[in-house]
Design a protein around this motif. Structure first.
Motif, mmCIF file in Angstrom:
data_model
loop_
_atom_site.group_PDB
_atom_site.id
_atom_site.type_symbol
_atom_site.label_atom_id
_atom_site.label_comp_id
_atom_site.label_asym_id
_atom_site.label_seq_id
_atom_site.Cartn_x
_atom_site.Cartn_y
_atom_site.Cartn_z
ATOM 1 N N UNK A 76 0.644 -1.136 -0.164
ATOM 2 C CA UNK A 76 0.002 -0.120 0.074
ATOM 3 C C UNK A 76 0.951 1.035 0.043
ATOM 4 N N UNK A 77 0.269 2.242 0.322
ATOM 5 C CA UNK A 77 0.611 3.426 0.259
ATOM 6 C C UNK A 77 1.610 3.790 1.693
ATOM 7 N N UNK A 118 -3.251 -5.192 -7.866
ATOM 8 C CA UNK A 118 -4.125 -3.784 -8.119
ATOM 9 C C UNK A 118 -4.976 -3.469 -7.053
ATOM 10 N N UNK A 119 -4.887 -2.151 -6.724
ATOM 11 C CA UNK A 119 -5.601 -1.492 -5.796
ATOM 12 C C UNK A 119 -6.757 -1.153 -6.328
ATOM 13 N N UNK A 120 -7.978 -1.539 -6.033
ATOM 14 C CA UNK A 120 -9.081 -1.414 -6.457
ATOM 15 C C UNK A 120 -9.424 0.118 -6.163
ATOM 16 N N UNK A 165 -11.364 5.287 -13.085
ATOM 17 C CA UNK A 165 -12.729 5.171 -13.715
ATOM 18 C C UNK A 165 -13.307 6.540 -13.430
ATOM 19 N N UNK A 166 -13.462 6.907 -12.354
ATOM 20 C CA UNK A 166 -14.056 8.068 -12.020
ATOM 21 C C UNK A 166 -13.283 9.354 -12.802
ATOM 22 N N UNK A 210 -0.451 -1.944 -5.965
ATOM 23 C CA UNK A 210 -0.737 -1.940 -4.561
ATOM 24 C C UNK A 210 0.517 -2.840 -4.094
ATOM 25 N N UNK A 211 1.842 -2.295 -4.575
ATOM 26 C CA UNK A 211 3.208 -2.818 -3.887
ATOM 27 C C UNK A 211 4.160 -1.734 -4.268
#
Length: 490
Positions: free
Chosen positions: A143-144, A316-318, A325-326, A360-361
């Motif tokens: 994660x971040x 992948x971070x959803x 997408x937004x 996400x890594x």
């Protein structure tokens, strides 16, 4: 009788005959069968970060070696580490392999860091070339927040502060899991389990000679032929069966990645997956906005499917995917809604944050560079600016269709209607229209349209200056091209 025969055989002539008979018998005896050729040695390279593509290639390569009757698989490694799931997939294949696997850190200057250390520990034989190193096997913070979290001193539950954030618990779980994993591999292969735990908890590293001295690696070999000579006659347990290696004169088969492995390696690059996703989205936008172009829609659908396939193989971070997408949705909505840039700017900001969070890594080789994110954001902003410019220019262009297109067009009176001086028929753009003027009109007079009410046109007579500026009356077929609504006063 036997003594007499031996005495006779001692004479020179009979001795020669006896020797000839013995030689004929010796040559007539069947020759010993030639030794069977040694089983081949299969070499599989592991270069770069450990990911889905490399894991798939290695697993398929090991299956090929097993089916081909190989006696040994040499895994040539030079890796900075990689993804946990891909590493475990490779290790599971090694542990289940009936063919012994020799992990070989090669050539000089190569490394087996992070995930490479686990793979070397799992191999039946661990070999290193001079000038190589291994270690630094601490799990990377997910994660971040970066990899710094994985290098913090471990806090036991008893000594942890009461208000410790949830990340500390996750870090401890990852650290304990990784330590137990490498300790189990070390015990399975009879290697230094204590140093393996230090490599996980303290991120320490060793050179090749130090690794051999501390029983982390089994042997040093400057190149592949030297390695095969050292391993000749060695007994190895693989899948519960003891095997004796005969590698000194064994043929060597080099496996190279096929087109499928190279293709997977390209599209599973996070940067390439992000670019494919953006191309796919913009291609579909062009197709939906201008139906019938076909090419943008087909290319966009292909790129988007490839991107989704690559992303499902990556960590992948959803949340990041949702922000992307937004952001794209906001930028598309900006093209159709009068928001004066609010949706477009917000969409670009959402896209940037989503791209930063997408993978996400923080494993080396699996991040998206900031320059690429900035380039894609600038390209999106340039696209929106170009669309805004075109829309603004379109608003300032004169109307060329519909009822308003008649305003400002010149015409010529044909006749008056039933003696009325202000009503009659005129030819405008090659068509016969009923017209009405505020002032009296006359047949043959030049007029200009100033309004329209259904099928009735409001006209006024042109003065002398306007009449001269319009020139001679043109034929209806040429009128639309030469006479166009302008900004001249009505």
């Amino acid at each position: 009788m036997l003594l007499r025969w031996l005495a006779a055989a001692s004479r020179p002539g009979l001795a020669a005959v006896f020797a000839t008979v013995l030689a004929a018998i010796a040559f007539a005896a069947p020759a010993a069968p030639p030794a069977a050729p040694a089983a081949p040695v299969v070499v599989i390279p592991l270069k770069g970060a450990v990911g889905p593509a490399s894991a798939s290639f290695i697993v398929r390569g090991m299956a090929h070696a097993r089916d081909g009757g190989a006696q040994l698989i040499v895994l040539e490694m030079d890796t900075p580490g990689g993804l946990d799931l891909s590493m475990r997939e490779i290790i599971q294949a090694i542990l289940a392999s009936p063919v012994p696997v020799a992990g070989y850190v090669y050539p000089g200057g190569a490394r087996a860091a992070s995930a490479g250390t686990y793979i070397l520990y799992a191999s039946h034989i661990a070999a290193m070339a001079p000038g190589t190193n291994l270690g630094a096997a601490s799990p990377v913070q997910i994660g971040i927040g970066g990899p710094g979290g994985a290098q913090k001193p471990e806090a036991t539950p008893a000594s942890a502060p009461a208000g410790a954030p949830p990340q500390d618990t996750m870090e401890r779980k990852q650290m304990h899991d990784a330590s137990a994993y490498i300790r189990g591999l070390a015990q399975l292969r009879g290697r230094n389990a204590e140093w393996g735990e230090r490599a996980v908890r303290e991120a320490v590293s060793l050179s090749a000679s130090e690794a051999v001295a501390q029983r982390v690696a089994d042997l040093l070999a400057p190149d592949l032929p030297a390695l095969l000579r050292v391993l000749d006659g060695r007994r190895v347990q693989a899948a519960g069966v003891e095997r004796v290696l005969h590698t000194a004169q064994a043929p060597v088969q080099m496996l190279e990645p096929d087109w499928r492995s190279r293709f997977l390696a390209v599209i599973t690059e996070p940067s390439v997956a992000l670019i494919l996703m953006m191309i796919g989205i913009y291609g579909l936008i062009f197709e939906f906005s201008t139906p019938g172009m076909v090419l943008p829609g087909v290319a966009g659908a292909i790129c988007l499917l490839l991107a989704l396939f690559a992303l499902q193989m990556l960590p992948v971070s959803y949340a990041g995917l949702g922000l992307i997408a937004l952001g794209v949705g906001c930028m598309v909505a900006e093209l159709f809604l009068p928001t004066f840039g609010a949706l477009g700017v917000g969409g670009i900001i959402a896209f940037v944050f989503g791209a930063v969070m997408l993978i996400d890594t923080d494993v080396p080789g699996f991040g998206i560079p900031l320059w690429l994110i900035g380039a894609l954001a600038l390209a999106s902003a340039a696209f929106l600016l170009a669309v805004w410019t075109l829309l603004w220019r379109a608003r300032r262009l004169p109307t060329v269709s519909g009822g308003d297109a008649m305003l400002g067009l010149p015409g010529v009176m044909l006749e008056l209607r039933d003696g009325a001086r202000q009503d009659g028929w005129a030819e405008v753009r090659g068509e016969r229209w009923r017209v009405h003027g505020a002032l009296p009109l006359a047949p043959g007079q030049r007029v200009r349209v100033i309004g329209r009410h259904g099928l009735l046109l409001e006209v006024r007579a042109l003065d002398a200056a306007e009449d001269a500026a319009e020139g001679p009356v043109q034929d209806a077929a040429n009128a639309p091209a030469a006479i166009h609504p302008s900004t001249r006063g009505a």
